[in-house]
Design a protein around this motif. Structure first.
Motif, PDB file in Angstrom:
ATOM      1  N   GLY A 211       1.112  -1.341  -0.164  1.00  0.00           N
ATOM      2  CA  GLY A 211       0.307   0.025  -0.004  1.00  0.00           C
ATOM      3  C   GLY A 211       0.492   1.473   0.076  1.00  0.00           C
ATOM      4  N   ILE A 212       1.949   1.391  -0.007  1.00  0.00           N
ATOM      5  CA  ILE A 212       2.369   2.392  -0.140  1.00  0.00           C
ATOM      6  C   ILE A 212       3.506   2.104  -1.862  1.00  0.00           C
ATOM      7  CG2 ILE A 212       3.292   2.175   2.187  1.00  0.00           C
ATOM      8  CD1 ILE A 212       5.983   1.280   1.385  1.00  0.00           C
ATOM      9  N   LYS A 213       4.079   3.967  -2.202  1.00  0.00           N
ATOM     10  CA  LYS A 213       4.928   3.542  -3.693  1.00  0.00           C
ATOM     11  C   LYS A 213       6.169   3.576  -3.501  1.00  0.00           C
ATOM     12  CE  LYS A 213       5.832   7.225  -6.799  1.00  0.00           C
ATOM     13  NZ  LYS A 213       5.650   8.794  -6.832  1.00  0.00           N
ATOM     14  N   ALA A 214       5.963   2.327  -5.091  1.00  0.00           N
ATOM     15  CA  ALA A 214       7.612   2.329  -5.078  1.00  0.00           C
ATOM     16  C   ALA A 214       8.511   2.942  -5.357  1.00  0.00           C
ATOM     17  CB  ALA A 214       7.266   0.743  -5.822  1.00  0.00           C
ATOM     18  N   VAL A 215       9.536   3.013  -5.118  1.00  0.00           N
ATOM     19  CA  VAL A 215      10.658   4.017  -6.114  1.00  0.00           C
ATOM     20  C   VAL A 215      11.759   3.429  -6.076  1.00  0.00           C
ATOM     21  CG1 VAL A 215      11.909   6.721  -5.314  1.00  0.00           C
ATOM     22  CG2 VAL A 215       9.835   5.743  -4.330  1.00  0.00           C
ATOM     23  N   ARG A 216      12.457   3.121  -7.346  1.00  0.00           N
ATOM     24  CA  ARG A 216      12.945   3.103  -7.724  1.00  0.00           C
ATOM     25  C   ARG A 216      14.175   3.960  -7.771  1.00  0.00           C
ATOM     26  NH1 ARG A 216      13.340  -1.098 -12.921  1.00  0.00           N
ATOM     27  NH2 ARG A 216      15.815  -1.553 -12.795  1.00  0.00           N
ATOM     28  N   GLY A 217      15.815   3.187  -6.980  1.00  0.00           N
ATOM     29  CA  GLY A 217      16.834   4.410  -6.236  1.00  0.00           C
ATOM     30  C   GLY A 217      17.742   4.073  -6.645  1.00  0.00           C
ATOM     31  N   SER A 218      19.120   4.914  -6.465  1.00  0.00           N
ATOM     32  CA  SER A 218      20.316   4.223  -6.443  1.00  0.00           C
ATOM     33  C   SER A 218      21.292   4.657  -5.071  1.00  0.00           C
ATOM     34  CB  SER A 218      21.183   5.844  -7.479  1.00  0.00           C
ATOM     35  OG  SER A 218      20.701   5.467  -8.660  1.00  0.00           O
ATOM     36  N   ILE A 219      22.483   4.311  -4.709  1.00  0.00           N
ATOM     37  CA  ILE A 219      22.294   4.352  -3.446  1.00  0.00           C
ATOM     38  C   ILE A 219      24.283   5.478  -3.046  1.00  0.00           C
ATOM     39  CG2 ILE A 219      23.228   3.089  -1.113  1.00  0.00           C
ATOM     40  CD1 ILE A 219      21.977   0.669  -1.654  1.00  0.00           C
ATOM     41  N   ARG A 220      23.947   6.499  -2.455  1.00  0.00           N
ATOM     42  CA  ARG A 220      25.824   6.528  -1.746  1.00  0.00           C
ATOM     43  C   ARG A 220      25.818   6.202  -1.047  1.00  0.00           C
ATOM     44  NH1 ARG A 220      27.060  11.663  -4.414  1.00  0.00           N
ATOM     45  NH2 ARG A 220      28.172  11.823  -2.516  1.00  0.00           N
ATOM     46  N   GLY A 221      26.286   4.813  -1.494  1.00  0.00           N
ATOM     47  CA  GLY A 221      26.718   3.968  -0.788  1.00  0.00           C
ATOM     48  C   GLY A 221      27.323   2.721  -1.527  1.00  0.00           C
TER      49      GLY A 221
END
Length: 411
Positions: free
Chosen positions: A347-357
């Motif tokens: 029930g939450i928005k999925a976000v595709r991202g990058s890690i500065r780590g």
């Protein structure tokens, strides 16, 4: 459930598990084994019979398949047991703030330390929730004991509900992730997983398939030592040489002046005496070629400085730490697709991202186990201002359960 994710988290964070980069052992600190033994006991208590702690400090365990299908890929859920050596992890006193109503959070053990709402916009999404912090004198340890608590809670749900259909799921808890040695002794053959997920991220809903590529650089300087009373024209102080090198590092290529996909050169330690000094640095970039460029720039600075100290010498050692997992993960799009779908099911928005780590998943991916990163809900890692919410940890638990179901459904 017989134990909530919050119960587990509060139990784990009070155990000091800081790793130590100066230690040659694996794990780097024996105190990490204390948590490893507890995790094994808890896994066995929920019915996982093969849970064990190996001689290198890794916890391995298997949630048996409940699906009649024989073609369900084996997935792995992974989190790390150590906390960062950046700030004290001894004597953690977690503070549980129920029904958070917004605003800054003053930490009671050191009231000069304040979790500011202006610096933590995610706090606004947690009005009415339960917030956990340290008392301000130590790390909290949400990185990554939130991930441990979430995997353990999801494991208990799956073990207690055989009607939930899923394939075999391997659990892997690692030591020494914070000092880039978390996968050095992992036995992938024994693990036996096809794909994996680290649970070591931040904001709820975020799934990351890209990290920095990372190298470490060690510079050893040998100066010319002599009594300071007779030093004119002869002394070459290694401490001063190290200072000159650090002073020439480009300020626009530091962690505090870069963001997004920009890489950096970051000195993490300096030590020495007149006759010899050491500088330790980390180099980060999302593109491997960027690492090489920064390392060449750094050595150019070293050569320039050393040219002004003709009697002194240096060595320059580059050590590969991990590589961006994006290239490998792009060959297996279902890994991310299923994770994003699992988030949406909560029930939450999925976000595709990058890690500065980086995560253990960076190294595991390079070793042959494609492994993106799932949110664990913590914020302000590696500092006494670290915090996490009970409800966000619960969202991670649900995501893991849904993810197990999706792999079985798609098989």
């Amino acid at each position: 459930m017989t134990d909530t994710v919050l119960d587990r988290f509060l139990r784990y964070v009070v155990i000091d598990t800081q790793s130590d980069a100066s230690s040659p052992t694996q794990p780097s600190t024996a105190k990490q084994l204390t948590l490893g033994k507890l995790l094994v006991e808890e896994l066995q208590a929920i019915g996982i019979t093969d849970a064990h702690l190996d001689e290198h400090g890794y916890v391995y365990a298997t949630i048996p398949a409940t699906s009649a299908k024989n073609n369900v890929p084996v997935i792995c859920f992974c989190s790390h047991m150590d906390t960062a050596p950046d700030f004290s992890g001894t004597g953690v006193k977690p503070q549980v703030i129920e029904d958070y109503q917004g605003g800054d959070i003053v930490l009671p053990g050191d009231t000069s330390r304040i979790i500011k709402a202006s610096d933590n916009p995610e706090l606004a999404n947690n009005i009415g929730n339960t917030i956990i912090t340290s008392d301000g004198t130590t790390l909290l340890g949400a990185d990554d004991k939130a991930g441990l608590a979430e995997i353990m809670t999801a494991a208990e749900i799956l073990m207690s509900n055989p009607d939930i259909k899923h394939g075999a799921i391997r659990l892997l808890f690692t030591p020494d992730e914070e000092i880039a040695r978390g996968t050095d002794k992992v036995d992938l053959q024994k693990l036996g997983a096809d794909f994996g997920y680290t649970v070591d991220g931040e904001t709820p809903g975020h799934i990351e398939d890209e990290t920095f590529s990372a190298d470490g650089v060690d510079i050893e300087i040998k100066g010319v030592a002599i009594h300071p009373g007779f030093a004119f024209g002869r002394m070459e102080n290694a401490i001063r040489i190290a200072g000159d090198i650090i002073a020439k590092l480009p300020r626009d290529m530091a962690p505090e002046s870069t963001k997004g996909k920009q890489g950096f050169i970051h000195p993490t330690g300096v030590s020495g005496a007149m006759e010899g000094a050491s500088i330790h640095l980390i180099i980060r970039d999302f593109v491997d070629a960027g690492l090489i460029e920064k390392e060449e720039l750094l050595e150019g600075i070293v050569k320039e400085v050393m040219a002004t100290y003709p009697g002194s010498t240096y060595t320059f050692k580059v050590t590969e730490q991990y590589r961006n997992m994006k290239n490998v993960l792009s060959e297996h799009p279902q890994i991310m697709d299923y994770a994003l779908e699992a988030v949406e099911r909560t029930g939450i928005k999925a976000v595709r991202g990058s890690i500065r780590g980086g995560t253990d998943g960076s190294r595991l991916t390079a070793m042959g186990l494609p492994c993106p990163n799932i949110f664990a809900g913590g914020h302000a890692f590696h500092s006494p201002l670290e915090w996490v919410s009970h409800q966000d940890m619960g969202k991670a638990v649900t995501t893991l359960v849904e993810l197990a179901k999706i792999w079985e459904e798609r098989a």
